[in-house]
Design a protein around this motif. Structure first.
Motif, PDB file in Angstrom:
ATOM      1  N   ARG A   5     -20.258 -10.879   1.288  1.00  0.00           N
ATOM      2  CA  ARG A   5     -19.577 -11.891   0.707  1.00  0.00           C
ATOM      3  C   ARG A   5     -20.001 -13.289   1.290  1.00  0.00           C
ATOM      4  N   PRO A   6     -19.848 -14.188   0.215  1.00  0.00           N
ATOM      5  CA  PRO A   6     -20.172 -15.519   0.774  1.00  0.00           C
ATOM      6  C   PRO A   6     -19.174 -16.140   1.898  1.00  0.00           C
ATOM      7  N   VAL A  42     -18.613  -6.778   3.936  1.00  0.00           N
ATOM      8  CA  VAL A  42     -19.205  -6.013   2.855  1.00  0.00           C
ATOM      9  C   VAL A  42     -18.565  -6.288   1.638  1.00  0.00           C
ATOM     10  N   MET A  43     -19.434  -6.369   0.660  1.00  0.00           N
ATOM     11  CA  MET A  43     -18.817  -6.662  -0.830  1.00  0.00           C
ATOM     12  C   MET A  43     -18.190  -5.263  -1.456  1.00  0.00           C
ATOM     13  N   ARG A  44     -16.890  -5.356  -1.624  1.00  0.00           N
ATOM     14  CA  ARG A  44     -16.567  -4.085  -2.192  1.00  0.00           C
ATOM     15  C   ARG A  44     -16.127  -4.380  -3.618  1.00  0.00           C
ATOM     16  N   GLY A  99     -15.121  -9.117 -10.955  1.00  0.00           N
ATOM     17  CA  GLY A  99     -14.786 -10.437 -10.625  1.00  0.00           C
ATOM     18  C   GLY A  99     -14.495 -10.818  -9.386  1.00  0.00           C
ATOM     19  N   TYR A 100     -14.936 -12.139  -8.581  1.00  0.00           N
ATOM     20  CA  TYR A 100     -14.551 -12.076  -7.109  1.00  0.00           C
ATOM     21  C   TYR A 100     -13.220 -12.072  -6.857  1.00  0.00           C
ATOM     22  N   ARG A 141     -13.419  -6.478  -6.182  1.00  0.00           N
ATOM     23  CA  ARG A 141     -13.954  -6.160  -7.896  1.00  0.00           C
ATOM     24  C   ARG A 141     -15.287  -6.856  -7.696  1.00  0.00           C
ATOM     25  N   GLY A 142     -16.117  -6.845  -6.500  1.00  0.00           N
ATOM     26  CA  GLY A 142     -17.427  -7.352  -6.698  1.00  0.00           C
ATOM     27  C   GLY A 142     -17.508  -8.731  -6.984  1.00  0.00           C
ATOM     28  N   ARG A 143     -18.683  -9.234  -7.502  1.00  0.00           N
ATOM     29  CA  ARG A 143     -18.936 -10.714  -7.927  1.00  0.00           C
ATOM     30  C   ARG A 143     -19.632 -10.918  -9.105  1.00  0.00           C
ATOM     31  N   LEU A 144     -19.318 -11.481 -10.025  1.00  0.00           N
ATOM     32  CA  LEU A 144     -20.074 -12.043 -11.256  1.00  0.00           C
ATOM     33  C   LEU A 144     -20.649 -13.097 -11.121  1.00  0.00           C
TER      34      LEU A 144
END
Length: 416
Positions: A269-270, A340-342, A350-351, A363-366
Protein backbone atom coordinates in the motif's frame (compact mmCIF):
# COMPACT_ATOMS: atom_id res chain seq x y z
CA UNK A 1 -16.73 5.01 -1.05
CA UNK A 2 -14.59 7.22 1.16
CA UNK A 3 -15.26 10.86 0.33
CA UNK A 4 -12.45 13.24 -0.64
CA UNK A 5 -13.93 16.77 -0.56
CA UNK A 6 -11.57 19.41 -1.93
CA UNK A 7 -11.51 21.78 1.00
CA UNK A 8 -8.45 24.02 1.11
CA UNK A 9 -9.64 25.64 4.33
CA UNK A 10 -9.05 22.38 6.18
CA UNK A 11 -5.50 22.37 4.89
CA UNK A 12 -4.90 25.97 5.93
CA UNK A 13 -6.25 25.30 9.43
CA UNK A 14 -3.79 22.46 9.95
CA UNK A 15 -1.02 23.73 12.23
CA UNK A 16 2.47 24.51 10.97
CA UNK A 17 3.93 22.08 13.49
CA UNK A 18 1.70 19.27 12.25
CA UNK A 19 2.56 20.01 8.64
CA UNK A 20 6.25 19.80 9.46
CA UNK A 21 5.78 16.41 11.08
CA UNK A 22 3.58 15.32 8.18
CA UNK A 23 6.54 15.65 5.83
CA UNK A 24 7.77 12.23 6.93
CA UNK A 25 4.44 10.73 5.93
CA UNK A 26 3.85 12.49 2.64
CA UNK A 27 7.38 11.84 1.44
CA UNK A 28 6.41 8.20 1.30
CA UNK A 29 3.66 8.99 -1.19
CA UNK A 30 6.01 9.52 -4.06
CA UNK A 31 8.72 12.17 -3.91
CA UNK A 32 11.73 12.06 -6.20
CA UNK A 33 14.09 12.14 -3.26
CA UNK A 34 17.19 11.44 -5.25
CA UNK A 35 16.91 14.81 -6.96
CA UNK A 36 14.82 17.07 -4.74
CA UNK A 37 15.31 15.97 -1.15
CA UNK A 38 18.16 14.96 1.16
CA UNK A 39 19.44 11.42 0.72
CA UNK A 40 18.76 10.69 4.38
CA UNK A 41 15.06 10.41 3.58
CA UNK A 42 13.57 7.73 1.38
CA UNK A 43 10.40 6.99 -0.51
CA UNK A 44 9.44 3.83 -2.32
CA UNK A 45 7.89 5.79 -5.17
CA UNK A 46 11.41 6.96 -5.91
CA UNK A 47 14.40 6.30 -3.63
CA UNK A 48 16.72 8.05 -6.06
CA UNK A 49 19.83 6.44 -7.50
CA UNK A 50 22.91 5.34 -5.58
CA UNK A 51 26.09 3.47 -6.42
CA UNK A 52 24.50 0.26 -5.17
CA UNK A 53 20.88 0.73 -6.25
CA UNK A 54 20.01 1.82 -9.77
CA UNK A 55 16.72 3.42 -10.73
CA UNK A 56 15.39 0.20 -12.26
CA UNK A 57 15.58 -1.38 -8.79
CA UNK A 58 13.06 1.13 -7.42
CA UNK A 59 9.42 0.17 -6.98
CA UNK A 60 6.96 3.02 -7.48
CA UNK A 61 3.45 1.59 -7.15
CA UNK A 62 1.34 -1.55 -6.87
CA UNK A 63 -2.15 -1.85 -8.36
CA UNK A 64 -4.48 -4.82 -7.82
CA UNK A 65 -8.03 -4.95 -9.14
CA UNK A 66 -10.68 -7.16 -10.67
CA UNK A 67 -10.43 -6.64 -14.40
CA UNK A 68 -14.18 -6.19 -14.77
CA UNK A 69 -14.02 -3.14 -12.49
CA UNK A 70 -11.53 -1.45 -14.84
CA UNK A 71 -13.15 -2.67 -18.03
CA UNK A 72 -16.92 -3.38 -17.97
CA UNK A 73 -16.48 -5.75 -20.92
CA UNK A 74 -13.96 -7.90 -19.05
CA UNK A 75 -14.49 -10.63 -16.47
CA UNK A 76 -14.52 -10.11 -12.72
CA UNK A 77 -13.09 -13.63 -12.46
CA UNK A 78 -9.62 -12.30 -13.33
CA UNK A 79 -7.32 -10.07 -11.30
CA UNK A 80 -4.90 -7.57 -12.83
CA UNK A 81 -1.66 -6.97 -10.93
CA UNK A 82 0.56 -4.06 -11.98
CA UNK A 83 4.07 -3.37 -10.71
CA UNK A 84 5.61 -0.03 -11.72
CA UNK A 85 9.36 0.54 -11.52
CA UNK A 86 12.07 2.89 -12.80
CA UNK A 87 10.61 6.27 -11.75
CA UNK A 88 11.32 9.51 -13.63
CA UNK A 89 11.72 7.74 -16.97
CA UNK A 90 11.83 10.70 -19.34
CA UNK A 91 9.79 10.86 -22.51
CA UNK A 92 10.98 9.23 -25.74
CA UNK A 93 13.83 7.35 -24.07
CA UNK A 94 14.09 3.57 -23.79
CA UNK A 95 14.66 2.12 -20.31
CA UNK A 96 15.25 -1.50 -19.34
CA UNK A 97 14.53 -3.87 -16.50
CA UNK A 98 17.56 -4.96 -14.48
CA UNK A 99 18.90 -8.24 -15.87
CA UNK A 100 20.37 -9.25 -12.50
CA UNK A 101 17.16 -8.86 -10.53
CA UNK A 102 14.00 -10.75 -9.70
CA UNK A 103 10.77 -8.75 -9.79
CA UNK A 104 8.10 -10.59 -7.80
CA UNK A 105 4.43 -10.40 -6.87
CA UNK A 106 3.57 -12.31 -3.69
CA UNK A 107 0.01 -13.41 -2.96
CA UNK A 108 -1.30 -14.90 0.28
CA UNK A 109 -4.76 -16.41 0.68
CA UNK A 110 -6.68 -14.90 3.57
CA UNK A 111 -9.53 -16.65 5.44
CA UNK A 112 -11.59 -13.46 5.79
CA UNK A 113 -11.36 -9.69 5.43
CA UNK A 114 -10.58 -9.13 9.12
CA UNK A 115 -7.81 -11.70 9.47
CA UNK A 116 -4.36 -10.45 10.48
CA UNK A 117 -1.97 -10.73 7.51
CA UNK A 118 0.58 -13.51 7.85
CA UNK A 119 2.92 -12.15 5.18
CA UNK A 120 3.59 -15.70 3.98
CA UNK A 121 2.88 -16.15 0.26
CA UNK A 122 0.94 -19.06 -1.18
CA UNK A 123 1.70 -17.89 -4.73
CA UNK A 124 4.70 -16.02 -6.15
CA UNK A 125 4.88 -14.63 -9.68
CA UNK A 126 8.54 -14.07 -10.58
CA UNK A 127 9.93 -12.13 -13.55
CA UNK A 128 13.57 -12.24 -14.69
CA UNK A 129 14.87 -10.31 -17.68
CA UNK A 130 17.63 -10.93 -20.20
CA UNK A 131 20.11 -8.34 -21.34
CA UNK A 132 18.59 -5.92 -23.88
CA UNK A 133 18.69 -7.05 -27.49
CA UNK A 134 19.55 -4.84 -30.49
CA UNK A 135 15.82 -4.39 -31.18
CA UNK A 136 15.43 -2.97 -27.61
CA UNK A 137 13.46 -5.94 -26.31
CA UNK A 138 14.22 -8.22 -23.37
CA UNK A 139 13.23 -11.84 -22.97
CA UNK A 140 11.24 -12.45 -19.79
CA UNK A 141 11.48 -15.67 -17.82
CA UNK A 142 8.27 -16.09 -15.82
CA UNK A 143 8.18 -18.50 -12.90
CA UNK A 144 5.05 -19.21 -10.88
CA UNK A 145 5.50 -20.85 -7.48
CA UNK A 146 2.16 -22.06 -6.14
CA UNK A 147 1.89 -24.16 -3.00
CA UNK A 148 5.41 -25.45 -3.58
CA UNK A 149 4.98 -26.33 -7.27
CA UNK A 150 6.75 -24.34 -9.99
CA UNK A 151 5.98 -23.66 -13.64
CA UNK A 152 8.07 -21.66 -16.10
CA UNK A 153 7.09 -19.65 -19.16
CA UNK A 154 8.48 -16.91 -21.39
CA UNK A 155 7.42 -13.52 -22.71
CA UNK A 156 8.96 -10.55 -24.50
CA UNK A 157 9.02 -6.91 -23.48
CA UNK A 158 7.46 -4.12 -25.53
CA UNK A 159 10.01 -1.55 -26.73
CA UNK A 160 9.22 2.14 -26.94
CA UNK A 161 7.01 3.24 -29.86
CA UNK A 162 5.74 -0.29 -30.49
CA UNK A 163 2.31 -1.86 -30.19
CA UNK A 164 1.88 -3.56 -26.80
CA UNK A 165 3.04 -7.18 -26.77
CA UNK A 166 0.80 -9.27 -24.53
CA UNK A 167 1.95 -12.86 -24.06
CA UNK A 168 -0.34 -15.73 -23.12
CA UNK A 169 1.51 -17.93 -20.64
CA UNK A 170 0.01 -21.35 -19.73
CA UNK A 171 0.57 -22.08 -16.04
CA UNK A 172 -0.81 -24.94 -13.98
CA UNK A 173 -3.91 -25.48 -16.09
CA UNK A 174 -4.70 -21.75 -16.35
CA UNK A 175 -3.53 -19.01 -18.71
CA UNK A 176 -1.84 -15.82 -17.53
CA UNK A 177 -1.50 -12.74 -19.74
CA UNK A 178 1.71 -10.75 -19.32
CA UNK A 179 2.86 -7.31 -20.44
CA UNK A 180 6.23 -5.70 -19.63
CA UNK A 181 7.47 -2.37 -20.92
CA UNK A 182 7.29 1.41 -20.66
CA UNK A 183 3.97 3.08 -19.84
CA UNK A 184 3.04 6.53 -18.57
CA UNK A 185 3.35 6.90 -14.78
CA UNK A 186 -0.25 7.03 -13.46
CA UNK A 187 0.67 8.42 -10.04
CA UNK A 188 -0.32 12.04 -9.25
CA UNK A 189 0.69 14.45 -6.46
CA UNK A 190 1.55 18.18 -6.06
CA UNK A 191 5.01 17.69 -4.61
CA UNK A 192 6.22 21.23 -5.39
CA UNK A 193 3.59 22.84 -3.20
CA UNK A 194 4.24 20.31 -0.48
CA UNK A 195 7.80 21.63 -0.18
CA UNK A 196 6.47 25.19 0.05
CA UNK A 197 4.10 24.06 2.79
CA UNK A 198 7.01 22.44 4.60
CA UNK A 199 9.18 25.56 4.19
CA UNK A 200 6.45 27.62 5.82
CA UNK A 201 6.27 25.16 8.69
CA UNK A 202 10.04 25.51 9.13
CA UNK A 203 9.79 29.31 9.22
CA UNK A 204 11.73 29.60 5.95
CA UNK A 205 8.81 30.93 3.94
CA UNK A 206 5.22 32.07 4.22
CA UNK A 207 2.69 29.71 5.81
CA UNK A 208 0.64 28.30 2.94
CA UNK A 209 -1.70 25.42 2.18
CA UNK A 210 -1.96 23.33 -0.95
CA UNK A 211 -2.69 25.26 -4.12
CA UNK A 212 -6.14 25.62 -5.62
CA UNK A 213 -7.01 23.09 -8.35
CA UNK A 214 -6.39 25.57 -11.17
CA UNK A 215 -2.83 26.15 -9.93
CA UNK A 216 -1.79 22.80 -8.43
CA UNK A 217 1.08 20.99 -10.21
CA UNK A 218 1.28 17.22 -10.71
CA UNK A 219 4.96 16.25 -10.42
CA UNK A 220 4.67 12.98 -12.40
CA UNK A 221 3.05 14.52 -15.48
CA UNK A 222 5.10 13.63 -18.55
CA UNK A 223 7.13 10.84 -16.95
CA UNK A 224 7.07 7.12 -17.75
CA UNK A 225 7.67 3.97 -15.71
CA UNK A 226 8.64 0.42 -16.58
CA UNK A 227 5.56 -1.67 -15.85
CA UNK A 228 4.88 -5.37 -15.37
CA UNK A 229 1.19 -6.20 -15.75
CA UNK A 230 -0.34 -9.64 -15.24
CA UNK A 231 -3.89 -10.83 -15.79
CA UNK A 232 -4.33 -13.88 -13.59
CA UNK A 233 -7.47 -15.98 -13.08
CA UNK A 234 -8.68 -15.95 -9.49
CA UNK A 235 -8.99 -19.73 -9.81
CA UNK A 236 -5.23 -19.93 -10.32
CA UNK A 237 -4.65 -18.11 -7.04
CA UNK A 238 -7.26 -20.21 -5.23
CA UNK A 239 -5.84 -23.55 -6.36
CA UNK A 240 -8.94 -25.40 -5.09
CA UNK A 241 -8.91 -23.49 -1.80
CA UNK A 242 -12.07 -21.46 -2.33
CA UNK A 243 -10.36 -18.30 -1.03
CA UNK A 244 -11.86 -14.99 -2.17
CA UNK A 245 -9.66 -12.54 -0.25
CA UNK A 246 -5.94 -12.17 -0.94
CA UNK A 247 -3.01 -10.15 0.41
CA UNK A 248 -0.58 -8.89 -2.23
CA UNK A 249 2.86 -7.29 -2.03
CA UNK A 250 5.81 -6.92 -4.40
CA UNK A 251 9.57 -7.14 -4.07
CA UNK A 252 12.79 -6.72 -6.03
CA UNK A 253 15.80 -8.88 -5.23
CA UNK A 254 19.29 -8.62 -6.72
CA UNK A 255 21.67 -11.46 -7.50
CA UNK A 256 24.92 -11.22 -5.59
CA UNK A 257 28.03 -13.28 -5.13
CA UNK A 258 27.49 -16.99 -5.44
CA UNK A 259 24.16 -16.42 -7.18
CA UNK A 260 22.34 -15.65 -3.93
CA UNK A 261 19.55 -13.07 -4.15
CA UNK A 262 19.20 -10.19 -1.70
CA UNK A 263 15.89 -8.32 -1.37
CA UNK A 264 16.34 -4.56 -1.81
CA UNK A 265 12.76 -3.31 -2.28
CA UNK A 266 9.30 -4.11 -0.94
CA UNK A 267 6.04 -2.26 -1.49
CA UNK A 268 2.31 -2.83 -1.07
CA UNK A 269 0.00 0.00 0.00
CA UNK A 270 1.16 3.55 -0.65
CA UNK A 271 2.60 5.49 2.30
CA UNK A 272 2.83 2.70 4.85
CA UNK A 273 6.41 1.52 5.51
CA UNK A 274 7.95 4.31 3.45
CA UNK A 275 5.46 6.86 4.75
CA UNK A 276 5.47 6.22 8.48
CA UNK A 277 9.19 5.48 8.75
CA UNK A 278 11.42 8.54 8.46
CA UNK A 279 14.88 7.10 9.23
CA UNK A 280 16.54 5.79 6.10
CA UNK A 281 18.23 2.90 7.92
CA UNK A 282 14.87 1.74 9.27
CA UNK A 283 13.27 1.95 5.82
CA UNK A 284 16.13 0.00 4.26
CA UNK A 285 15.70 -2.64 6.94
CA UNK A 286 11.99 -3.01 6.13
CA UNK A 287 12.77 -3.13 2.41
CA UNK A 288 14.99 -6.15 3.06
CA UNK A 289 12.37 -8.28 4.86
CA UNK A 290 8.84 -9.45 4.19
CA UNK A 291 5.55 -8.54 5.85
CA UNK A 292 5.89 -11.78 7.82
CA UNK A 293 8.63 -10.00 9.79
CA UNK A 294 6.22 -7.18 10.65
CA UNK A 295 3.56 -9.73 11.62
CA UNK A 296 5.99 -11.49 13.96
CA UNK A 297 7.10 -8.19 15.49
CA UNK A 298 3.54 -7.00 16.14
CA UNK A 299 2.75 -10.39 17.70
CA UNK A 300 5.67 -9.95 20.11
CA UNK A 301 7.66 -12.85 18.70
CA UNK A 302 11.42 -12.76 19.22
CA UNK A 303 13.80 -11.79 17.75
CA UNK A 304 11.55 -9.81 15.37
CA UNK A 305 9.85 -7.87 18.16
CA UNK A 306 13.15 -6.72 19.64
CA UNK A 307 14.65 -5.78 16.28
CA UNK A 308 11.51 -4.01 15.08
CA UNK A 309 10.78 -2.21 18.34
CA UNK A 310 12.53 1.06 17.40
CA UNK A 311 10.96 0.97 13.93
CA UNK A 312 7.42 0.53 15.25
CA UNK A 313 8.08 3.26 17.81
CA UNK A 314 9.12 5.66 15.05
CA UNK A 315 5.95 4.89 13.10
CA UNK A 316 3.92 5.57 16.25
CA UNK A 317 5.75 8.84 16.88
CA UNK A 318 5.02 9.99 13.33
CA UNK A 319 1.32 9.24 13.74
CA UNK A 320 1.17 11.04 17.08
CA UNK A 321 3.04 14.04 15.68
CA UNK A 322 0.33 14.63 13.09
CA UNK A 323 -2.43 14.76 15.66
CA UNK A 324 -3.37 11.18 16.59
CA UNK A 325 -3.77 10.20 20.24
CA UNK A 326 -2.46 6.92 21.67
CA UNK A 327 -5.64 4.98 20.96
CA UNK A 328 -5.95 6.14 17.35
CA UNK A 329 -2.22 5.58 16.79
CA UNK A 330 -2.50 1.97 17.90
CA UNK A 331 -5.60 1.52 15.74
CA UNK A 332 -3.80 2.86 12.67
CA UNK A 333 -0.76 0.66 13.28
CA UNK A 334 -2.99 -2.40 13.49
CA UNK A 335 -4.81 -1.31 10.32
CA UNK A 336 -1.76 -0.65 8.14
CA UNK A 337 0.83 -3.11 9.43
CA UNK A 338 1.89 -5.61 8.20
CA UNK A 339 2.10 -3.78 4.89
CA UNK A 340 0.08 -5.75 2.34
CA UNK A 341 -2.57 -4.75 -0.19
CA UNK A 342 -5.69 -6.73 0.57
CA UNK A 343 -8.35 -7.39 -2.04
CA UNK A 344 -11.76 -8.90 -1.44
CA UNK A 345 -12.64 -10.28 -4.87
CA UNK A 346 -16.36 -10.63 -4.12
CA UNK A 347 -17.09 -6.92 -4.61
CA UNK A 348 -16.05 -3.80 -6.53
CA UNK A 349 -12.35 -2.90 -6.50
CA UNK A 350 -11.15 0.51 -5.31
CA UNK A 351 -8.74 1.71 -2.61
CA UNK A 352 -11.39 3.63 -0.69
CA UNK A 353 -14.35 1.39 -1.42
CA UNK A 354 -14.38 -0.59 1.83
CA UNK A 355 -12.52 -1.07 5.11
CA UNK A 356 -12.38 -4.07 7.40
CA UNK A 357 -13.09 -3.98 11.13
CA UNK A 358 -9.54 -2.73 11.78
CA UNK A 359 -9.94 0.20 9.39
CA UNK A 360 -7.73 -1.28 6.68
CA UNK A 361 -8.60 -0.94 2.95
CA UNK A 362 -9.69 -4.29 1.50
CA UNK A 363 -10.59 -3.67 -2.15
CA UNK A 364 -7.19 -3.38 -3.82
CA UNK A 365 -6.35 -0.31 -5.90
CA UNK A 366 -7.54 0.94 -9.29
CA UNK A 367 -5.35 3.03 -11.59
CA UNK A 368 -7.16 6.32 -10.93
CA UNK A 369 -7.69 5.91 -7.19
CA UNK A 370 -6.63 9.10 -5.39
CA UNK A 371 -4.51 7.38 -2.77
CA UNK A 372 -2.84 10.66 -1.75
CA UNK A 373 -6.14 12.26 -0.75
CA UNK A 374 -7.37 9.11 0.97
CA UNK A 375 -4.13 8.65 2.90
CA UNK A 376 -3.86 12.31 3.89
CA UNK A 377 -7.42 12.22 5.18
CA UNK A 378 -6.97 9.00 7.16
CA UNK A 379 -3.57 9.74 8.70
CA UNK A 380 -4.47 13.32 9.68
CA UNK A 381 -7.95 12.30 10.86
CA UNK A 382 -9.56 14.60 8.30
CA UNK A 383 -7.42 17.69 8.95
CA UNK A 384 -6.09 17.52 5.37
CA UNK A 385 -8.30 16.02 2.69
CA UNK A 386 -6.67 16.84 -0.64
CA UNK A 387 -3.67 18.18 -2.53
CA UNK A 388 -6.02 19.30 -5.35
CA UNK A 389 -4.45 17.06 -7.99
CA UNK A 390 -6.29 14.34 -9.92
CA UNK A 391 -5.51 11.90 -12.72
CA UNK A 392 -7.39 13.84 -15.39
CA UNK A 393 -6.29 17.18 -13.99
CA UNK A 394 -8.20 20.44 -13.73
CA UNK A 395 -9.48 21.83 -17.06
CA UNK A 396 -7.40 24.82 -18.10
CA UNK A 397 -4.46 23.85 -15.87
CA UNK A 398 -1.59 22.68 -18.15
CA UNK A 399 0.45 21.48 -15.16
CA UNK A 400 -1.90 18.60 -14.43
CA UNK A 401 -3.36 15.68 -16.26
CA UNK A 402 -2.36 12.30 -17.62
CA UNK A 403 -3.07 10.65 -20.94
CA UNK A 404 -6.25 8.57 -21.17
CA UNK A 405 -5.96 5.02 -19.93
CA UNK A 406 -6.15 2.31 -22.56
CA UNK A 407 -9.42 0.42 -22.86
CA UNK A 408 -7.76 -3.01 -22.96
CA UNK A 409 -5.13 -4.84 -20.90
CA UNK A 410 -2.63 -3.63 -19.65
CA UNK A 411 -4.79 -0.44 -19.36
CA UNK A 412 -1.93 1.93 -18.50
CA UNK A 413 -1.63 4.95 -20.78
CA UNK A 414 0.85 4.79 -23.65
CA UNK A 415 4.35 6.08 -22.84
CA UNK A 416 5.28 9.70 -23.44
Amino acid sequence: MLSNPRQNQATRRFSAKSLLKLSGVVLGLGLSLGSIAPATLASDHDDGETNTKSRNLNLTDLYVFREGDQNPNASTDDLVLIMNTNPRSVARQQYYFNNKARYEFHIARTPDNDATPTGKPDVTLRFEFSQPKPNQTQTVKITTIRDGSSHVGKAITTPLNSDPKTTQVPMGGQTLFVFAGLREDPFFFDVEQFFRVRAGALGKGPAVGFRDPDKAVDFTTGYNVNAIAVRVPIKFLQNQSGATTFDVWQTISVRGKGGKYRQVERLARPAVNEGLIVSNDFLNALNSVGPDFEAAALAGQKPAAKVAGPIVNEAAQTLKAIGNDDQRTNTLLQAFLPDVMRIDTTDTSGYGNALNSKGSPIRGRLLKDDVVDITLSVLTNGAITTDNVSYEGTPGNPSQGHSPLQTQFPYLALPN
